[in-house]
Design a protein around this motif. Structure first.
Motif, PDB file in Angstrom:
ATOM      1  N   UNK A 177       0.828  -1.205   0.000  1.00 34.59           N
ATOM      2  CA  UNK A 177       0.000   0.000   0.000  1.00 34.59           C
ATOM      3  C   UNK A 177       0.864   1.258   0.000  1.00 34.59           C
ATOM      4  N   UNK A 178       1.927   1.250   0.771  1.00 32.22           N
ATOM      5  CA  UNK A 178       2.837   2.395   0.810  1.00 32.22           C
ATOM      6  C   UNK A 178       3.534   2.580  -0.539  1.00 32.22           C
ATOM      7  N   UNK A 179       3.999   1.488  -1.140  1.00 31.18           N
ATOM      8  CA  UNK A 179       4.653   1.571  -2.445  1.00 31.18           C
ATOM      9  C   UNK A 179       3.688   2.047  -3.523  1.00 31.18           C
ATOM     10  N   UNK A 180       2.431   1.615  -3.452  1.00 36.15           N
ATOM     11  CA  UNK A 180       1.425   2.051  -4.416  1.00 36.15           C
ATOM     12  C   UNK A 180       1.146   3.544  -4.269  1.00 36.15           C
ATOM     13  N   UNK A 237       3.712   9.554 -10.201  1.00 35.62           N
ATOM     14  CA  UNK A 237       3.201   9.225 -11.544  1.00 35.62           C
ATOM     15  C   UNK A 237       3.954   8.058 -12.165  1.00 35.62           C
ATOM     16  N   UNK A 238       4.239   7.045 -11.368  1.00 33.51           N
ATOM     17  CA  UNK A 238       4.908   5.832 -11.821  1.00 33.51           C
ATOM     18  C   UNK A 238       3.914   4.684 -11.803  1.00 33.51           C
ATOM     19  N   UNK A 239       4.199   3.598 -12.536  1.00 31.98           N
ATOM     20  CA  UNK A 239       3.281   2.447 -12.498  1.00 31.98           C
ATOM     21  C   UNK A 239       3.294   1.790 -11.113  1.00 31.98           C
ATOM     22  N   UNK A 240       2.153   1.269 -10.737  1.00 28.73           N
ATOM     23  CA  UNK A 240       2.023   0.618  -9.430  1.00 28.73           C
ATOM     24  C   UNK A 240       2.800  -0.701  -9.423  1.00 28.73           C
ATOM     25  N   UNK A 241       3.366  -1.067  -8.277  1.00 22.22           N
ATOM     26  CA  UNK A 241       4.083  -2.351  -8.187  1.00 22.22           C
ATOM     27  C   UNK A 241       3.089  -3.513  -8.207  1.00 22.22           C
ATOM     28  N   UNK A 242       3.552  -4.700  -8.582  1.00 22.73           N
ATOM     29  CA  UNK A 242       2.644  -5.848  -8.557  1.00 22.73           C
ATOM     30  C   UNK A 242       2.267  -6.194  -7.116  1.00 22.73           C
ATOM     31  N   UNK A 243       1.085  -6.746  -6.920  1.00 17.08           N
ATOM     32  CA  UNK A 243       0.682  -7.104  -5.557  1.00 17.08           C
ATOM     33  C   UNK A 243       1.556  -8.212  -4.990  1.00 17.08           C
TER      34      UNK A 243
END
Length: 61
Positions: A8-11, A18-24
């Motif tokens: 959640x913090x990384x997302x 404005x970067x792509x979200x990390x994989x879960x």
């Protein structure tokens, strides 16, 4: 902090930058375990001969 909280913090950080979200977390667990198993099948662990102190080490330990 557990894996979900870290995700959640990384997302949140990715969204702010404005970067792509990390994989879960856990998304690639199955493929990693499958690859490890395949590697183990082709390269099984070898047993080492016992050392001069026997199989469990020095008797004083």
């Amino acid at each position: 902090m557990d894996a979900i909280q870290q995700h959640m913090l990384d997302t949140y950080r990715a969204a702010r930058l404005s970067e792509p979200a990390p994989p879960p977390p856990g998304r690639h667990d199955r493929s990693v375990l499958r690859d490890l198993y395949r590697h183990w099948l082709t390269h099984p662990p070898t047993r080492h001969a016992p050392g001069p102190d026997g199989p469990s080490g020095p008797s004083g330990v």
